[in-house]
Scaffold this motif. Sequence first.
Motif, PDB file in Angstrom:
ATOM      1  N   ILE A  83       0.836  -1.210   0.000  1.00 34.25           N
ATOM      2  CA  ILE A  83       0.000   0.000   0.000  1.00 34.25           C
ATOM      3  C   ILE A  83       0.868   1.257   0.000  1.00 34.25           C
ATOM      4  O   ILE A  83       0.588   2.227  -0.729  1.00 34.25           O
ATOM      5  N   SER A  84       1.896   1.283   0.808  1.00 37.42           N
ATOM      6  CA  SER A  84       2.764   2.471   0.880  1.00 37.42           C
ATOM      7  C   SER A  84       3.433   2.733  -0.458  1.00 37.42           C
ATOM      8  O   SER A  84       3.497   3.885  -0.941  1.00 37.42           O
ATOM      9  N   GLU A  85       3.950   1.657  -1.075  1.00 36.38           N
ATOM     10  CA  GLU A  85       4.628   1.817  -2.365  1.00 36.38           C
ATOM     11  C   GLU A  85       3.670   2.351  -3.412  1.00 36.38           C
ATOM     12  O   GLU A  85       4.020   3.241  -4.219  1.00 36.38           O
ATOM     13  N   VAL A  86       2.449   1.827  -3.420  1.00 38.68           N
ATOM     14  CA  VAL A  86       1.449   2.283  -4.390  1.00 38.68           C
ATOM     15  C   VAL A  86       1.089   3.742  -4.132  1.00 38.68           C
ATOM     16  O   VAL A  86       0.975   4.551  -5.062  1.00 38.68           O
ATOM     17  N   ALA A  87       0.914   4.107  -2.859  1.00 35.67           N
ATOM     18  CA  ALA A  87       0.540   5.483  -2.520  1.00 35.67           C
ATOM     19  C   ALA A  87       1.566   6.479  -3.043  1.00 35.67           C
ATOM     20  O   ALA A  87       1.212   7.517  -3.645  1.00 35.67           O
ATOM     21  N   TYR A  88       2.828   6.196  -2.800  1.00 32.74           N
ATOM     22  CA  TYR A  88       3.877   7.113  -3.273  1.00 32.74           C
ATOM     23  C   TYR A  88       3.970   7.128  -4.792  1.00 32.74           C
ATOM     24  O   TYR A  88       4.213   8.177  -5.407  1.00 32.74           O
ATOM     25  N   GLU A  89       3.751   5.967  -5.416  1.00 32.45           N
ATOM     26  CA  GLU A  89       3.887   5.888  -6.870  1.00 32.45           C
ATOM     27  C   GLU A  89       2.813   6.687  -7.590  1.00 32.45           C
ATOM     28  O   GLU A  89       3.042   7.176  -8.710  1.00 32.45           O
ATOM     29  N   VAL A  90       1.649   6.824  -6.985  1.00 36.42           N
ATOM     30  CA  VAL A  90       0.578   7.575  -7.654  1.00 36.42           C
ATOM     31  C   VAL A  90       0.488   9.005  -7.136  1.00 36.42           C
ATOM     32  O   VAL A  90      -0.525   9.673  -7.337  1.00 36.42           O
ATOM     33  N   GLY A  91       1.521   9.479  -6.435  1.00 29.35           N
ATOM     34  CA  GLY A  91       1.613  10.896  -6.109  1.00 29.35           C
ATOM     35  C   GLY A  91       1.056  11.308  -4.776  1.00 29.35           C
ATOM     36  O   GLY A  91       0.917  12.522  -4.525  1.00 29.35           O
ATOM     37  N   PHE A  92       0.711  10.384  -3.875  1.00 29.82           N
ATOM     38  CA  PHE A  92       0.256  10.761  -2.539  1.00 29.82           C
ATOM     39  C   PHE A  92       1.463  10.901  -1.616  1.00 29.82           C
ATOM     40  O   PHE A  92       2.400  10.085  -1.661  1.00 29.82           O
ATOM     41  N   THR A  93       1.444  11.920  -0.776  1.00 30.80           N
ATOM     42  CA  THR A  93       2.585  12.166   0.110  1.00 30.80           C
ATOM     43  C   THR A  93       2.518  11.330   1.383  1.00 30.80           C
ATOM     44  O   THR A  93       3.513  11.244   2.103  1.00 30.80           O
ATOM     45  N   ALA A  94       1.340  10.723   1.673  1.00 31.86           N
ATOM     46  CA  ALA A  94       1.189   9.926   2.894  1.00 31.86           C
ATOM     47  C   ALA A  94       0.261   8.738   2.607  1.00 31.86           C
ATOM     48  O   ALA A  94      -0.835   8.936   2.080  1.00 31.86           O
ATOM     49  N   PRO A  95       0.688   7.531   2.969  1.00 29.94           N
ATOM     50  CA  PRO A  95      -0.165   6.354   2.757  1.00 29.94           C
ATOM     51  C   PRO A  95      -1.497   6.456   3.506  1.00 29.94           C
ATOM     52  O   PRO A  95      -2.512   5.949   3.037  1.00 29.94           O
ATOM     53  N   SER A  96      -1.499   7.103   4.673  1.00 30.50           N
ATOM     54  CA  SER A  96      -2.744   7.208   5.434  1.00 30.50           C
ATOM     55  C   SER A  96      -3.777   8.043   4.689  1.00 30.50           C
ATOM     56  O   SER A  96      -4.965   7.727   4.688  1.00 30.50           O
ATOM     57  N   TYR A  97      -3.307   9.118   4.029  1.00 29.29           N
ATOM     58  CA  TYR A  97      -4.222   9.957   3.263  1.00 29.29           C
ATOM     59  C   TYR A  97      -4.719   9.209   2.020  1.00 29.29           C
ATOM     60  O   TYR A  97      -5.882   9.309   1.635  1.00 29.29           O
ATOM     61  N   PHE A  98      -3.819   8.428   1.436  1.00 24.39           N
ATOM     62  CA  PHE A  98      -4.200   7.594   0.293  1.00 24.39           C
ATOM     63  C   PHE A  98      -5.311   6.610   0.702  1.00 24.39           C
ATOM     64  O   PHE A  98      -6.295   6.427  -0.016  1.00 24.39           O
ATOM     65  N   THR A  99      -5.131   6.011   1.865  1.00 22.65           N
ATOM     66  CA  THR A  99      -6.121   5.048   2.368  1.00 22.65           C
ATOM     67  C   THR A  99      -7.477   5.711   2.565  1.00 22.65           C
ATOM     68  O   THR A  99      -8.528   5.161   2.207  1.00 22.65           O
ATOM     69  N   LYS A 100      -7.479   6.924   3.160  1.00 27.76           N
ATOM     70  CA  LYS A 100      -8.730   7.645   3.392  1.00 27.76           C
ATOM     71  C   LYS A 100      -9.433   7.950   2.082  1.00 27.76           C
ATOM     72  O   LYS A 100     -10.640   7.711   1.917  1.00 27.76           O
ATOM     73  N   CYS A 101      -8.679   8.510   1.117  1.00 28.90           N
ATOM     74  CA  CYS A 101      -9.275   8.859  -0.169  1.00 28.90           C
ATOM     75  C   CYS A 101      -9.770   7.615  -0.907  1.00 28.90           C
ATOM     76  O   CYS A 101     -10.806   7.651  -1.592  1.00 28.90           O
ATOM     77  N   PHE A 102      -9.028   6.518  -0.772  1.00 29.71           N
ATOM     78  CA  PHE A 102      -9.397   5.276  -1.434  1.00 29.71           C
ATOM     79  C   PHE A 102     -10.742   4.769  -0.922  1.00 29.71           C
ATOM     80  O   PHE A 102     -11.601   4.347  -1.701  1.00 29.71           O
ATOM     81  N   LYS A 103     -10.904   4.810   0.416  1.00 29.78           N
ATOM     82  CA  LYS A 103     -12.177   4.381   1.003  1.00 29.78           C
ATOM     83  C   LYS A 103     -13.323   5.267   0.542  1.00 29.78           C
ATOM     84  O   LYS A 103     -14.422   4.798   0.266  1.00 29.78           O
TER      85      LYS A 103
END
Length: 510
Positions: free
Chosen positions: A479-499
């Motif tokens: 999840i962390s690797e994917v978050a950074y690869e698609v331009g998110f600065t924090a995996p936690s924020y990526f998780t929130k937006c994903f949900k």
Amino acid sequence: MKRLLFYLLPLIIAVLLSSCVKEHPKYIIGVAQCSEDIWRNWQNSEMEMEANFHEGVELRFAAANDNSQRQIHQIDSLVDSGINLLIVAPNQFSSVTPAIDRAFDKGIPVIVFERKTDSQKYTAFVSADNYEMGRVIGEYVAARLHGEGRVMEVLGLKGSSPADERSRGFDDAIAAYPGIKVVAKLQGDWSGPSAYQAVKKWKGDLNTIDLVFGHNDRSAIAARKVFEERGAKLPMFCGIDGLPGKDGGIQQVRDSLLDATYIYPTRGDQLLQLALDILDGKPFSKETMLTSALVTHENAMVLMLESTEVARQADNLGKLQEKAHSYLEQLATQRVITLLALILLALLMLTLVLYILYHRGKISAQRERVVNNLWNMDVPAMEHTEEAVSQQQVEEPHSPEEDVAAKESLFIIRFKDVVEARLSDSDLTVDDLAAAMNLSRVQLYRKVKAVSGSSPVELLRSARLNRGYQLLVKGDKNISEVAYEVGFTAPSYFTKCFKDEFGISPSDLA
């Protein structure tokens, strides 16, 4: 999924509840008593106690209250109920025989006990020697009367084998003593009230009687009551049964209410063991004679002590039986509660399985939706390049509206290319996108909003989440690797937006 639940739920409940069903007993034994009295109640208790030591034995009792027609009906009912063996004390020698024969003819083993039948259709016979009892009592009476005296005899039920045999044994014994006269043979039916009425109705002088022989202890005690009520001289009283315990024949001899009695053993435990031997195919004796003994003042105290101890032990066993029964009931209740808990757990597990299957199906549908995301929804299915659009304009005439749609499609394609080229750049801004499109920030916002209904920032976030979804489904990055690869600065924020976007967590795909 609903169809799966429809079939699985009843199956799970049926399997779990099947263990709640009470197991059918291995053997069902019917006991047809001719009457209900202290002697037979004691015998029934002995059978029940013995049954506790054998698994899968059910006893079904019936008492005819000295009524032959009632006993015939009870025997037929026991047979119809599905018993495996019949234990019967015939009320009379011949009247109950047809019912016993019917049971035997149906292949049901029959144990006749204590009283005889005039048929040979039985499997085993258990009894004490009633003739010998009458004979021994006769010898005792002759000795007590010194060969001289007047005797009253209170008979048992007319037509019952014990009454006939006890009377014959008694008569044969005193026949050797001409000085002893049986002046009254009064008909009773084994019960105290019948003996009381028979003695009360006798027209002779009670004061001339030297000894009363009752065919059982109840009859002798009932006769004594009549003598006491009449104020007559009390003769000696003898009976048969000699039950242990309070108010039993042994105690009555000890307390001088009876001069003597003869122990007629109940032996319910031996009777039940014989029944189980027959059912289990083990060797057994067709004829069993129980041993018995005369009780007099000389041995009554010792026998009373022994019988009291026996009664005490039986009482203790009864208490243990009640405790065991109570414990088993509690165990059964706990078992039901446990099974209900298992059913609920199974339902929860089933719900979880269906939930997972549902979301897997939802994920599969979303995978297709991701492939055809919003980047393609406003673009004609067959044209994705400027050359294709230009070629279409040359080959086909269009309306002004079609020209506008074509230009908008080209704009979306260009915007998509710009976004995808810098999708992993977390520092990418709307100004950067506008510059790449040769537009001002305001122009880009208006154009994107008009074409898609969303702002550039929303489209950029949606593009990043869609790309993240594809990468997670592919499964070669966390999840962390994917978050950074698609331009998110924090995996936690990526998780929130994903949900927020898909209604599931990235961990459901990773």
